[in-house]
Design a protein around this motif. Structure first.
Motif, PDB file in Angstrom:
ATOM      1  N   VAL A 220      -4.545   4.684-159.285  1.00 58.63           N
ATOM      2  CA  VAL A 220      -5.135   5.784-160.038  1.00 58.63           C
ATOM      3  C   VAL A 220      -5.686   5.184-161.326  1.00 58.63           C
ATOM      4  CG1 VAL A 220      -4.688   7.966-161.202  1.00 58.63           C
ATOM      5  CG2 VAL A 220      -3.512   7.430-159.054  1.00 58.63           C
ATOM      6  N   ALA A 221      -6.960   5.421-161.574  1.00 58.31           N
ATOM      7  CA  ALA A 221      -7.608   4.889-162.780  1.00 58.31           C
ATOM      8  C   ALA A 221      -7.867   6.013-163.771  1.00 58.31           C
ATOM      9  CB  ALA A 221      -8.932   4.220-162.400  1.00 58.31           C
ATOM     10  N   ASP A 222      -7.428   5.811-164.991  1.00 57.97           N
ATOM     11  CA  ASP A 222      -7.716   6.738-166.084  1.00 57.97           C
ATOM     12  C   ASP A 222      -8.976   6.215-166.776  1.00 57.97           C
ATOM     13  OD1 ASP A 222      -7.888   8.218-168.411  1.00 57.97           O
ATOM     14  OD2 ASP A 222      -5.727   8.188-168.789  1.00 57.97           O
ATOM     15  N   ARG A 223     -10.130   6.664-166.305  1.00 55.95           N
ATOM     16  CA  ARG A 223     -11.401   6.155-166.820  1.00 55.95           C
ATOM     17  C   ARG A 223     -11.609   6.503-168.293  1.00 55.95           C
ATOM     18  NH1 ARG A 223     -15.582   4.489-163.737  1.00 55.95           N
ATOM     19  NH2 ARG A 223     -17.031   5.866-164.824  1.00 55.95           N
ATOM     20  N   ASP A 224     -10.990   7.567-168.775  1.00 52.87           N
ATOM     21  CA  ASP A 224     -11.098   7.916-170.194  1.00 52.87           C
ATOM     22  C   ASP A 224     -10.351   6.905-171.069  1.00 52.87           C
ATOM     23  OD1 ASP A 224     -12.669  10.177-169.733  1.00 52.87           O
ATOM     24  OD2 ASP A 224     -10.914  11.471-169.528  1.00 52.87           O
ATOM     25  N   ARG A 225      -9.279   6.334-170.525  1.00 54.65           N
ATOM     26  CA  ARG A 225      -8.472   5.371-171.275  1.00 54.65           C
ATOM     27  C   ARG A 225      -9.063   3.962-171.208  1.00 54.65           C
ATOM     28  NH1 ARG A 225      -1.989   4.993-171.135  1.00 54.65           N
ATOM     29  NH2 ARG A 225      -2.357   6.875-172.317  1.00 54.65           N
ATOM     30  N   CYS A 226      -9.794   3.672-170.143  1.00 59.76           N
ATOM     31  CA  CYS A 226     -10.355   2.333-169.935  1.00 59.76           C
ATOM     32  C   CYS A 226     -11.247   1.935-171.110  1.00 59.76           C
ATOM     33  CB  CYS A 226     -11.153   2.302-168.630  1.00 59.76           C
ATOM     34  SG  CYS A 226     -11.915   0.693-168.291  1.00 59.76           S
TER      35      CYS A 226
ATOM     36  N   VAL B 191      -4.545  -1.517-171.796  1.00 61.93           N
ATOM     37  CA  VAL B 191      -4.424  -0.140-172.272  1.00 61.93           C
ATOM     38  C   VAL B 191      -3.762   0.769-171.236  1.00 61.93           C
ATOM     39  CG1 VAL B 191      -6.342  -0.327-173.892  1.00 61.93           C
ATOM     40  CG2 VAL B 191      -6.787   0.429-171.550  1.00 61.93           C
ATOM     41  N   ALA B 192      -3.190   0.174-170.187  1.00 62.26           N
ATOM     42  CA  ALA B 192      -2.470   0.916-169.144  1.00 62.26           C
ATOM     43  C   ALA B 192      -3.316   2.027-168.534  1.00 62.26           C
ATOM     44  CB  ALA B 192      -1.145   1.455-169.684  1.00 62.26           C
ATOM     45  N   ALA B 193      -4.569   1.696-168.220  1.00 65.43           N
ATOM     46  CA  ALA B 193      -5.469   2.685-167.621  1.00 65.43           C
ATOM     47  C   ALA B 193      -5.333   2.746-166.099  1.00 65.43           C
ATOM     48  CB  ALA B 193      -6.915   2.352-167.985  1.00 65.43           C
ATOM     49  N   LEU B 194      -4.510   1.869-165.517  1.00 68.25           N
ATOM     50  CA  LEU B 194      -4.351   1.813-164.066  1.00 68.25           C
ATOM     51  C   LEU B 194      -2.904   2.039-163.688  1.00 68.25           C
ATOM     52  CD1 LEU B 194      -6.535  -1.356-163.621  1.00 68.25           C
ATOM     53  CD2 LEU B 194      -7.201   0.995-163.062  1.00 68.25           C
ATOM     54  N   ARG B 195      -2.715   2.846-162.655  1.00 68.70           N
ATOM     55  CA  ARG B 195      -1.362   3.161-162.189  1.00 68.70           C
ATOM     56  C   ARG B 195      -1.305   2.976-160.673  1.00 68.70           C
ATOM     57  NH1 ARG B 195      -1.320   8.233-163.575  1.00 68.70           N
ATOM     58  NH2 ARG B 195      -1.395   9.139-161.516  1.00 68.70           N
ATOM     59  N   VAL B 196      -0.256   2.342-160.200  1.00 69.90           N
ATOM     60  CA  VAL B 196      -0.034   2.137-158.780  1.00 69.90           C
ATOM     61  C   VAL B 196       0.807   3.292-158.255  1.00 69.90           C
ATOM     62  CG1 VAL B 196       1.057   0.653-157.059  1.00 69.90           C
ATOM     63  CG2 VAL B 196      -0.099  -0.363-159.039  1.00 69.90           C
ATOM     64  N   GLU B 197       0.379   3.874-157.149  1.00 64.43           N
ATOM     65  CA  GLU B 197       1.161   4.943-156.501  1.00 64.43           C
ATOM     66  C   GLU B 197       1.353   4.590-155.030  1.00 64.43           C
ATOM     67  OE1 GLU B 197      -0.650   8.764-156.984  1.00 64.43           O
ATOM     68  OE2 GLU B 197      -0.188   8.842-159.120  1.00 64.43           O
ATOM     69  N   GLN B 198       2.566   4.786-154.577  1.00 63.59           N
ATOM     70  CA  GLN B 198       2.845   4.596-153.151  1.00 63.59           C
ATOM     71  C   GLN B 198       2.474   5.872-152.424  1.00 63.59           C
ATOM     72  OE1 GLN B 198       3.619   1.627-151.944  1.00 63.59           O
ATOM     73  NE2 GLN B 198       3.667   0.850-154.047  1.00 63.59           N
TER      74      GLN B 198
ATOM     75  N   LYS C 230      -2.694  -8.039-155.077  1.00 63.99           N
ATOM     76  CA  LYS C 230      -3.781  -8.219-156.052  1.00 63.99           C
ATOM     77  C   LYS C 230      -4.002  -6.935-156.846  1.00 63.99           C
ATOM     78  CE  LYS C 230      -6.436 -12.049-154.673  1.00 63.99           C
ATOM     79  NZ  LYS C 230      -7.674 -12.588-155.135  1.00 63.99           N
ATOM     80  N   ALA C 231      -3.960  -5.785-156.170  1.00 61.95           N
ATOM     81  CA  ALA C 231      -4.151  -4.509-156.853  1.00 61.95           C
ATOM     82  C   ALA C 231      -3.071  -4.297-157.913  1.00 61.95           C
ATOM     83  CB  ALA C 231      -4.139  -3.365-155.846  1.00 61.95           C
ATOM     84  N   GLU C 232      -1.842  -4.610-157.563  1.00 59.71           N
ATOM     85  CA  GLU C 232      -0.738  -4.476-158.514  1.00 59.71           C
ATOM     86  C   GLU C 232      -0.927  -5.421-159.699  1.00 59.71           C
ATOM     87  OE1 GLU C 232       2.452  -5.215-155.773  1.00 59.71           O
ATOM     88  OE2 GLU C 232       2.882  -3.063-155.574  1.00 59.71           O
ATOM     89  N   ALA C 233      -1.325  -6.654-159.415  1.00 58.09           N
ATOM     90  CA  ALA C 233      -1.536  -7.630-160.492  1.00 58.09           C
ATOM     91  C   ALA C 233      -2.653  -7.165-161.421  1.00 58.09           C
ATOM     92  CB  ALA C 233      -1.861  -8.999-159.892  1.00 58.09           C
ATOM     93  N   GLY C 234      -3.727  -6.633-160.858  1.00 54.05           N
ATOM     94  CA  GLY C 234      -4.826  -6.137-161.675  1.00 54.05           C
ATOM     95  C   GLY C 234      -4.407  -4.975-162.554  1.00 54.05           C
TER      96      GLY C 234
END
Length: 68
Positions: free
Chosen positions: A4-10, A56-63, A46-50
């Motif tokens: 999940v990408a928070d594009r406002d935070r990016c 700025v913690a704009a990316l979140r991994v969800e199972q 790779k997704a987790e590493a990215g």
């Protein structure tokens, strides 16, 4: 899994795209764009590493939940 990408935070640092270009890219405004809605199993690490390198913690991994 999905990201999940928070594009406002990016802020467009691009570390995610440098780390996992198969998963992340930046648009013309230097904002993160996800290349996959659901991350293929072979790209999960790779997704987790990215996501981890985002300053700025704009990316979140969800199972993804498995429905019975």
């Amino acid at each position: 899994m999905k990201i999940v990408a928070d594009r406002d935070r990016c802020e467009g640092h691009g570390l995610c795209a440098d780390t996992a270009p198969e998963v992340y890219e930046l648009d013309d405004d230097a904002i993160v764009v996800l290349r996959h809605e659901v991350v293929p199993p072979e790209l999960e690490r790779k997704a987790e590493a990215g996501a981890r390198v985002c300053p700025v913690a704009a990316l979140r991994v969800e199972q993804l939940s498995v429905e019975a």
